[in-house]
Design an enzyme around this catalytic site. Structure first.
Site, short mmCIF file in Angstrom:
data_model
loop_
_atom_site.label_atom_id
_atom_site.label_comp_id
_atom_site.label_asym_id
_atom_site.label_seq_id
_atom_site.Cartn_x
_atom_site.Cartn_y
_atom_site.Cartn_z
N LEU A 195 42.26 37.20 31.37
CA LEU A 195 40.97 37.49 32.00
C LEU A 195 40.35 36.27 32.67
O LEU A 195 39.40 36.41 33.45
CB LEU A 195 39.97 38.02 30.95
CG LEU A 195 40.01 39.52 30.64
CD1 LEU A 195 41.23 39.85 29.79
CD2 LEU A 195 38.75 39.96 29.92
N TYR A 229 38.44 35.20 47.01
CA TYR A 229 38.67 35.79 45.69
C TYR A 229 39.56 37.04 45.82
O TYR A 229 40.49 37.24 45.04
CB TYR A 229 37.32 36.14 45.08
CG TYR A 229 37.36 36.75 43.72
CD1 TYR A 229 37.71 36.00 42.60
CD2 TYR A 229 37.01 38.09 43.52
CE1 TYR A 229 37.72 36.56 41.34
CE2 TYR A 229 37.01 38.66 42.26
CZ TYR A 229 37.36 37.89 41.18
OH TYR A 229 37.37 38.45 39.93
N GLY A 254 31.91 31.10 30.81
CA GLY A 254 31.71 31.81 29.54
C GLY A 254 30.78 31.00 28.67
O GLY A 254 30.24 29.98 29.09
N LYS A 289 43.13 37.38 44.14
CA LYS A 289 43.47 38.43 43.17
C LYS A 289 44.65 39.27 43.66
O LYS A 289 45.47 39.73 42.87
CB LYS A 289 42.25 39.32 42.90
CG LYS A 289 41.21 38.66 42.01
CD LYS A 289 41.75 38.47 40.60
CE LYS A 289 40.69 37.98 39.64
NZ LYS A 289 41.23 37.71 38.29
N GLY A 339 34.09 34.81 27.86
CA GLY A 339 33.29 35.41 28.93
C GLY A 339 32.70 36.74 28.50
O GLY A 339 32.86 37.18 27.36
#
Ligand code: UDP
Length: 327
Positions: free
Chosen positions: A78, A151, A38, A155, A12
């Protein structure tokens, strides 16, 4: 001492810069990426390097994650859904990769006792109204009816999980909340503002601002972000802690649009459209987003070194070079 790093999401935008910097410092890197958002092209400069390995698979693939974890010393996690547009359009995928992917990585890291850095997001500050945002602030999240918040909740769960593995099992985990990270290789197709503004400006087309453009953000060069991630990984005092990483220089989105037009010497004009039109559904945007960097700066030396103009110029140069290649 040279180490072997596992970087999930290493193909990415941020992961590829991180990989390059670690290889340049003499380390070995293995990238695990399913190339969903990515691109192998991001790793073009590393392919063929004996210290570099690319594995095309998902972070949800437990046998692969276990194997790669057993062979590495340290892991940067990541891999994640990326961009507000994709999050809004693909909530199932967003929730799965955000939560399940992190579960798999942390469980494997625990099995092999590998120091782990989990990248979280400034989205975790939810609707935070008082800036700057500090890591231990209380948060107010949006309603579950709005896809964008899946999201942020995801997270937040990743952070809970990382901290839980640290507290309960002693796994050396660091958590980083990334603020708006920008620079070469970032794609506009997932909604990120800077590559979109630059593309419009160099084509002399309208620069499309969502809402009234008074909302603010702080933009940090990906090189500064990658350096901070590496330094945090090398700092034992960072274990078990959450850090904001980004710039604290605030600019409105209207201000950004004007700056991009000026730096590109463009004839573009600003065009304002509603969030509903931009995202195809009702959308909760954040009026301001500014990190408090005190905790980060107490742990590591941190600039950031690149100004907003330098970042904009780098993105303009990259897009002009890509356009020239195509022509
Ligand atoms: N934005 C915009 N035009 C675009 C893309 C984004 O005006 O073409 C706005 C967006 O509504 C937000 C800001 O720019 O207020 C930053 O958007 P981005 O998706 O880059 O980051 P985030 O919303 O996650 O901070």
């Amino acid at each position: 001492m040279n180490k072997r790093y596992l970087i999930t999401g290493g193909a990415g935008f941020i992961g590829s810069h991180l990989s390059q910097r670690l290889i340049a410092a003499g380390h070995s890197v293995v990238v695990l990426d399913d190339v969903s958002t990515g691109a192998v092209a991001n790793l073009a400069g590393l392919m063929g390097n004996p210290n570099f390995q690319f594995v095309r698979d998902s972070v949800e693939s437990e046998p692969i994650v276990n194997l790669l974890m057993s062979e590495c010393d340290v892991v940067f996690h990541l891999a994640s859904a990326v961009g507000v547009r994709l999050i809004v359009e693909q909530p199932v995928r967003t929730i799965r990769t955000t939560i399940h992917g992190t579960e798999v990585v942390l469980e494997a890291a625990y099995r092999f006792n590998r120091p782990t850095l989990v990248t979280s997001s400034s989205e975790v500050y939810g609707k935070g109204m008082t800036v700057p945002f500090s890591e231990d602030d209380d948060v107010v999240m949006g309603a579950t009816i709005f896809n964008r918040w899946c999201y942020a909740y995801g997270k937040a769960i990743d952070e809970f999980l990382g901290l839980a593995y640290h507290r309960q099992y002693g796994l050396p985990v660091r958590i980083v909340r990334l603020f708006n990270t920008v620079g070469p290789r970032q794609l506009g197709q997932y909604g990120m503002v800077l590559p979109r503004f630059v593309a419009s400006a160099i084509a002399n087309e309208p620069v499309v601002v969502y809402g009234d453009g008074s909302q603010t953000r702080c933009f940090c060069h990906v090189h500064d972000v990658a350096d901070a991630l590496i330094k945090l990984m090398e700092t034992p005092a960072a274990i078990g802690k959450v850090f904001n990483v980004g710039s604290d220089q605030e600019i409105s989105i209207n201000g950004l649009a004007e700056r991009v037009i000026q730096r590109a010497g463009s004839r573009s004009k600003l065009e304002h459209i509603s969030y509903e039109k931009a995202y195809g559904q009702a959308f909760d945007d954040l009026p301001r987003r500014v990190p408090n960097l005190s905790r980060l700066r107490a742990a590591i030396p941190f600039g950031p070194h690149n100004s907003l103009d330098q970042i904009i110029d780098a993105v303009i140069a990259e897009q002009r070079a890509a356009a020239a290649k195509k022509a």
